[in-house]
Design a protein around this motif. Structure first.
Motif, PDB file in Angstrom:
ATOM      1  N   TYR A 269       0.881  -1.304   0.177  1.00 32.25           N
ATOM      2  CA  TYR A 269      -0.170  -0.082  -0.033  1.00 32.25           C
ATOM      3  C   TYR A 269       0.976   1.197  -0.121  1.00 32.25           C
ATOM      4  O   TYR A 269       0.452   2.383  -0.580  1.00 32.25           O
ATOM      5  CB  TYR A 269      -0.866  -0.158   1.426  1.00 32.25           C
TER       6      TYR A 269
ATOM      7  N   GLU B  15     -13.990   2.234  -3.187  1.00 34.73           N
ATOM      8  CA  GLU B  15     -13.268   3.441  -2.926  1.00 34.73           C
ATOM      9  C   GLU B  15     -11.953   3.299  -2.115  1.00 34.73           C
ATOM     10  O   GLU B  15     -11.912   2.395  -1.245  1.00 34.73           O
ATOM     11  CB  GLU B  15     -14.457   4.331  -2.211  1.00 34.73           C
ATOM     12  N   LEU B  16     -11.202   4.319  -2.030  1.00 35.55           N
ATOM     13  CA  LEU B  16     -10.022   4.266  -1.253  1.00 35.55           C
ATOM     14  C   LEU B  16     -10.220   4.264  -0.089  1.00 35.55           C
ATOM     15  O   LEU B  16      -9.658   3.327   0.877  1.00 35.55           O
ATOM     16  CB  LEU B  16      -9.353   5.600  -1.460  1.00 35.55           C
ATOM     17  N   SER B  17     -11.484   4.663   0.572  1.00 33.86           N
ATOM     18  CA  SER B  17     -11.572   4.666   2.096  1.00 33.86           C
ATOM     19  C   SER B  17     -11.965   3.229   2.605  1.00 33.86           C
ATOM     20  O   SER B  17     -11.689   2.719   3.650  1.00 33.86           O
ATOM     21  CB  SER B  17     -12.879   5.587   2.348  1.00 33.86           C
ATOM     22  N   LEU B  18     -12.319   2.230   1.566  1.00 39.31           N
ATOM     23  CA  LEU B  18     -12.406   0.973   1.871  1.00 39.31           C
ATOM     24  C   LEU B  18     -11.191   0.350   2.488  1.00 39.31           C
ATOM     25  O   LEU B  18     -11.366  -0.546   3.214  1.00 39.31           O
ATOM     26  CB  LEU B  18     -13.072   0.267   0.844  1.00 39.31           C
TER      27      LEU B  18
ATOM     28  N   SER C  36      -8.746   1.988   3.738  1.00 38.64           N
ATOM     29  CA  SER C  36      -8.284   2.279   5.259  1.00 38.64           C
ATOM     30  C   SER C  36      -9.156   1.781   6.447  1.00 38.64           C
ATOM     31  O   SER C  36      -8.575   1.315   7.356  1.00 38.64           O
ATOM     32  CB  SER C  36      -8.153   3.899   5.284  1.00 38.64           C
ATOM     33  N   GLN C  37     -10.403   1.754   5.858  1.00 39.76           N
ATOM     34  CA  GLN C  37     -11.374   0.959   6.811  1.00 39.76           C
ATOM     35  C   GLN C  37     -10.982  -0.400   7.254  1.00 39.76           C
ATOM     36  O   GLN C  37     -10.869  -0.854   8.376  1.00 39.76           O
ATOM     37  CB  GLN C  37     -12.692   1.084   6.288  1.00 39.76           C
TER      38      GLN C  37
ATOM     39  N   GLU D 253      -7.743  -0.396   9.291  1.00 41.52           N
ATOM     40  CA  GLU D 253      -8.135  -0.237  10.668  1.00 41.52           C
ATOM     41  C   GLU D 253      -8.852  -1.299  11.271  1.00 41.52           C
ATOM     42  O   GLU D 253      -8.479  -1.575  12.363  1.00 41.52           O
ATOM     43  CB  GLU D 253      -8.854   1.368  10.732  1.00 41.52           C
TER      44      GLU D 253
END
Ligand SMILES: Nc1nc2c(ncn2[C@@H]2O[C@H](COP(=O)(O)OP(=O)(O)O)[C@@H](O)[C@H]2O)c(=O)[nH]1
Ligand SMILES: Nc1nc2c(ncn2[C@@H]2O[C@H](COP(=O)(O)OP(=O)(O)O)[C@@H](O)[C@H]2O)c(=O)[nH]1
Ligand SMILES: [Mg+2]
Lengths: 447, 463
Positions: free
Chosen positions: B408, B424-427, B429-430, B433
């Motif tokens: 990454y 989406e990119l947020s997926l 990071s989620q 996390e």
């Protein structure tokens, strides 16, 4: 007078089957007509074809155990379960009290109540209801609690005795202490008396007294059934004038569970020997009763390893002081005791040792705290046998252990989500803990 | 009798599933010599044509399974192979172009395109069930279909059948996996597993490879050319690369489901597994270990394991299906599932014997769940499966997180994911996390265990 038995879950249905088996054998072997007839009327009804059918309702959330118990009974050739007296589903409660109490119970309320009502209506005179179950699983504990609650509503004036099997210390159900705490705390408000067998104790009897090598539930259940039958079979009280047909549950409750804070009853029996050594054993009433008394006061559940050093403390003894002496001397104080003697020369047996005020609390005189039933009919192969049902501090330690372990788990909130998912909240747990701490405290301070 | 449905997704899922059906059928045929359709069989199979009462005859028994793959190869082989009669076309769902080892293609693109068809097929399987108790999802973490679409199916199962238990067998990629994007796929899939599964049985390919290497050493056969022929498939046929590895996973599933398929004096219902082994909803990863393990391979001439030896084995490092040592970590709970001639006293004695060498979390010092099924696996007199809810599993997760981070950091291959609709990119990071906090939860338990255990102060009662 008749008793309707409700067997719930795996344990309840297996122990129940053994119980009827012992009772049926004992009643048939019994010499005295009055005794046999009273026993039969108490636990069975006769079909038009003359077959003995137990006054029992079998409830489980899965079919296997019920099928097994019913066919075992039928194979005995002596008695059987009612063709339509059972209720089962396809999928068990998965060791989850909440699943049994909040889901299965309410969902099948009507069907289960109907079955019990049918049995009750078959009785000329109802002595009360005995429910049988374990506290550690999901069905017996959860559905059993729910059914007890319904029966309390439907039969507010009948006696309800819960027979509970307490779990082994470990190895079977990881959440057993939660299930036990939830069951006991709820039943405490519903039941007239709670009669307990601990699996660990019975297991030790099988190993040490009966010399069984690979102990199965069958072995354990036979010991439980034997002790339970010796309590529930007909016997004569001082004022029954030879009439066996009394209300055994009512008399049990009034002699032992006279105070709503104290409902936990334990049982022990003597002699208990392997059938192979029975022929060589000779028993006298004074000998048996001396042992049984020491088992009671030293809190030993079987006739081996009795601590003869333990003595009842002097009669006048304060609370705090007493709590101290319990630890040092291991004396087990009773609130009430019921002694049941069966067999030869029973009317000559003297039980003075149990009428000693030092055994009991200061607020209940021995004449009220102690009762005795007798029957000259020898029970289940034993020429003489004595059974003691005791409302004492005996169950304090296992109860305290159960609550302690459950509380430790609860402090981390481990496994709680499994219960909230079915509608049991943290507050419900807290209520249960609170009410059992109250029971523990009451028994601890018994003096 | 309750039923379970197996949902196998992707190449790995279908290959493992296929081994499971082969061995399960063999097991039932061995027990049920008369060959009549019986209740035991009914927990994973259904009787299709009552004119044929012989369950292993032509087209009379069908699996309770749904086979999903986004390419045709593996499923085609299955339906043309020796097990063809066990499946009918209504149970299959395939596409032709595959997921290109891309979680987003499987989860988002195919997930949306095939949503309704998948639900439809699962519903149809469920209609054959009298009392559906459990879904077994089998998939790999490293590819695209099993990882992406497989975890999408998991979510659908939760939506459509919230009351039915979901047990997932997940094959984790090895460090040198040939799929470059496997860390992405695995981490993205992990979040779904953590949120939507009731129990996950992680299996690491690396661990299976090491087990097989040890088998080769044990069988003292020189070189890599050794014929690791397993309990061979009914039609014989040439061995495929993963067969030996999949055989081990299939045996895990056989043992896990034996209690649901056969009688036993101490039966464990499938829903008791999560009830007893999962103290916190997210911490539902159960490390599996098996004994006998090495003699599962037909070319390994090891003496049969004595019962006590088996109990020691399942706690040893070499018998774990992930690379981890539970004896050096903390147990939250542990299940022992025995089969064959094991006795209750064997369980009790061995728990007593081994207990002191294992550390259990302070609030669950007696966290044992046991079961016995009287039917042994074919060719053995007894076997044992351990499922450990143990903090050692976090080693696998940390290694995965590290490999993910390396990829990454360079933003390698990200665009292939982001071009898929719904991704989406947020997926990313989620998902990472979610994994980090999972690792942290295990860490916390480990740290708490180093302090001295004590009883929680009891409730005070006003007297
Ligand atoms: N004494 C005795 N205990 C049993 C028997 N069957 C189960 N148990 C105990 O019951 C507990 C498990 O509950 P079980 O009755 O199986 O669960 P349920 O069917 O959900 O009510 C454990 O503590 C077991 O030790 C039995 O036949 N006899
Ligand atoms: N144990 C095992 N692993 C497999 C098998 N097939 C593929 N894999 C592994 O699964 C990952 C690739 O996923 P795969 O199932 O081929 O992709 P998919 O078809 O897109 O789900 C890699 O880590 C492979 O090593 C198999 O049959 N058995
Ligand atoms: Mg059970």
């Amino acid at each position: 007078m008749s008793i309707v038995t409700v067997q719930l879950g795996q344990c309840g249905n297996q122990v129940g089957q053994e119980l009827f088996d012992v009772i049926c054998k004992d009643a048939r072997d019994g010499q005295k007509r009055g005794y046999s007839d009273a026993s039969t009327a108490r636990f069975f009804h006769e079909t038009t074809t003359g077959d003995l059918t137990s006054r029992a309702v079998l409830i489980d959330m899965e079919p296997k155990v019920i099928n097994h118990s019913m066919s075992k009974a039928a194979k005995s050739g002596r008695w059987r379960y009612g063709e339509k007296s059972h209720f089962s589903q396809k999928q068990g409660s998965g060791n989850n009290w909440a699943n049994g109490y909040c889901v299965h119970g309410p969902r099948h309320r009507e069907a289960m109540e109907d079955l019990v009502r049918r049995e009750v209506e078959r009785c000329d005179r109802l002595a009360g209801v005995v429910t049988m179950m374990s506290v550690a699983g999901g069905t017996g504990s959860g559905v059993g609690t729910y059914v007890t609650q319904c029966l309390r509503e439907v039969y507010p004036n009948s006696f309800i005795l819960n027979h509970l099997t307490w779990p082994y210390d470990s190895g079977e159900v990881i959440v057993q202490n939660y299930n036990s705490v939830l069951t006991l705390s709820h039943l405490y408000g519903l039941s007239d008396a709670i009669l307990v067998h601990e699996n660990d104790t019975v297991h030790r009897i099988c190993a040490q007294l009966l010399n069984i090598k690979h102990i199965s539930f069958g072995d354990v259940n036979r010991v439980i059934a034997h002790q339970l039958a010796s309590v529930l079979q007909p016997a004569l009280t001082t004022d029954s004038y030879g009439d066996y047909s009394r209300n055994p549950l009512g008399e049990l409750v009034s002699s032992l569970a006279c105070h709503p804070e104290y409902k936990l009853l334990s049982v022990c029996g003597i002699p208990q020997v392997a059938s192979s050594s029975m022929a060589y054993s000779v028993f006298s009433w004074p000998g048996l009763l001396k042992h049984l008394r020491q088992m009671l006061i030293s809190n030993t559940k079987m006739e081996e390893g009795i601590d003869w050093q333990v003595r009842a403390p002097p009669v006048h003894c304060g609370g705090a002081e007493w709590a101290h002496s319990f630890r040092t001397t291991g004396f087990n104080r009773s609130l009430a005791n019921l002694l049941i003697l069966r067999g030869k020369d029973v009317f000559s047996a003297e039980a003075d040792g149990f009428q000693d005020a030092a055994l009991y609390t200061s607020w209940l005189p021995p004449r009220e705290a102690f009762s005795m039933w007798k029957s000259p009919v020898s029970f289940n192969q034993y020429e003489k046998s004595a059974t003691l049902v005791s409302n004492s501090q005996t169950l304090l330690k296992p109860l305290d252990n159960m609550v302690r372990k459950a509380w430790n788990m609860f402090a981390s909130r481990a496994y709680i989500h499994q219960y909230t998912k079915f509608g049991i909240a943290e507050e419900d747990f807290l209520d249960s803990f609170t009410s059992l701490e109250q029971v523990i405290s009451s028994y601890t301070q018994l003096c | 009798m309750t039923q379970s449905i197996v949902v196998q997704v992707g190449q790995c899922g279908n290959q493992v599933g296929c081994r499971f059906w082969d061995l399960a059928l063999r097991e039932h045929a061995h027990v049920n010599k008369k060959g009549v359709y019986d209740e035991a069989l009914g927990s994973f199979f259904r009787n299709v044509d009552s004119r044929y009462c012989h369950p292993w005859g032509q087209r009379s028994t069908c699996t309770l399974a749904v086979l999903v793959d986004m390419e045709e190869g593996v499923v085609n082989q299955i339906v043309q192979g020796p097990l063809r009669d066990l499946f009918d076309t209504t149970q299959l769902l395939t596409d032709v172009s595959g997921s290109g080892n891309n979680w987003a293609v499987g989860h988002m693109t195919y997930g949306s395109a095939y949503r309704d068809q998948i639900v439809e097929k699962v519903r149809r399987a469920a209609e054959h069930c009298d009392c559906l108790q459990c879904f077994f999802l089998i998939h790999s973490m490293g590819g695209g279909t099993g990882s992406g679409l497989g975890t999408r199916v998991l979510g659908l199962l939760e939506e459509e059948f919230p009351e039915v238990c979901r047990i997932v067998t997940s094959v984790y990629p090895s460090d040198e996996d040939d799929v470059i994007t496997s860390p992405y796929n695995s981490v993205l899939a992990m979040r779904e597993l953590t949120e939507h599964a009731d129990c996950v049985l992680p299996v690491e390919n690396q661990s299976l490879v090491e087990i097989l290497t040890r088998v080769r050493l044990l069988s003292r056969a020189p070189g890599p050319g050794v014929k690791a022929d397993l309990i061979s498939s009914p039609g014989g046929g040439p061995e495929k690369p993963f067969d030996s590895m999949n055989n081990i996973i299939a045996n895990l599933l056989l043992n896990l489901t034996s209690s649901a398929r056969f009688e036993g004096c101490l039966n464990m219902d499938l829903n008791e597994i999560s009830m007893n082994l999962v103290p916190f909803p997210r911490l539902h990863y159960l490390v599996p270990s098996l004994a006998p393990l090495y003699s599962l391979q037909a070319d390994c001439s090891m003496a049969p394991r004595r019962p006590d030896q088996m109990f020691s084995d399942v706690f040893s490092k070499d018998h774990q299906l992930i690379r981890a040592d539970p004896r050096r970590s903390l147990y939250l709970a542990c299940a022992l599932l025995g089969r064959g001639d094991l006795l209750l006293s064997d369980l009790r004695r061995n728990i007593h014997r081994l207990r002191s060498s294992l550390s259990f979390v302070s609030w669950n010092p007696e966290g044992w769940k046991t079961s016995l099924c009287s039917v042994a696996p074919v060719g053995h007199t007894h076997s044992l499966l351990a499922l450990a809810n143990n903090t050692c599993v976090k080693g696998t997760f940390s290694a995965l997180r590290d490999r993910y981070a390396r990829l990454y950091r360079k933003k390698a291959h990200l665009h292939h994911y982001l071009q898929e609709e719904g991704m989406e990119l947020s997926l990313f990071s989620q998902a990472s996390e979610s994994l980090s906090s999972l690792i942290e939860e295990y860490d916390l338990l480990d740290r708490a265990s180093s302090s001295c255990p004590h009883d929680a102060p009891r409730l005070q009662i006003a007297t």
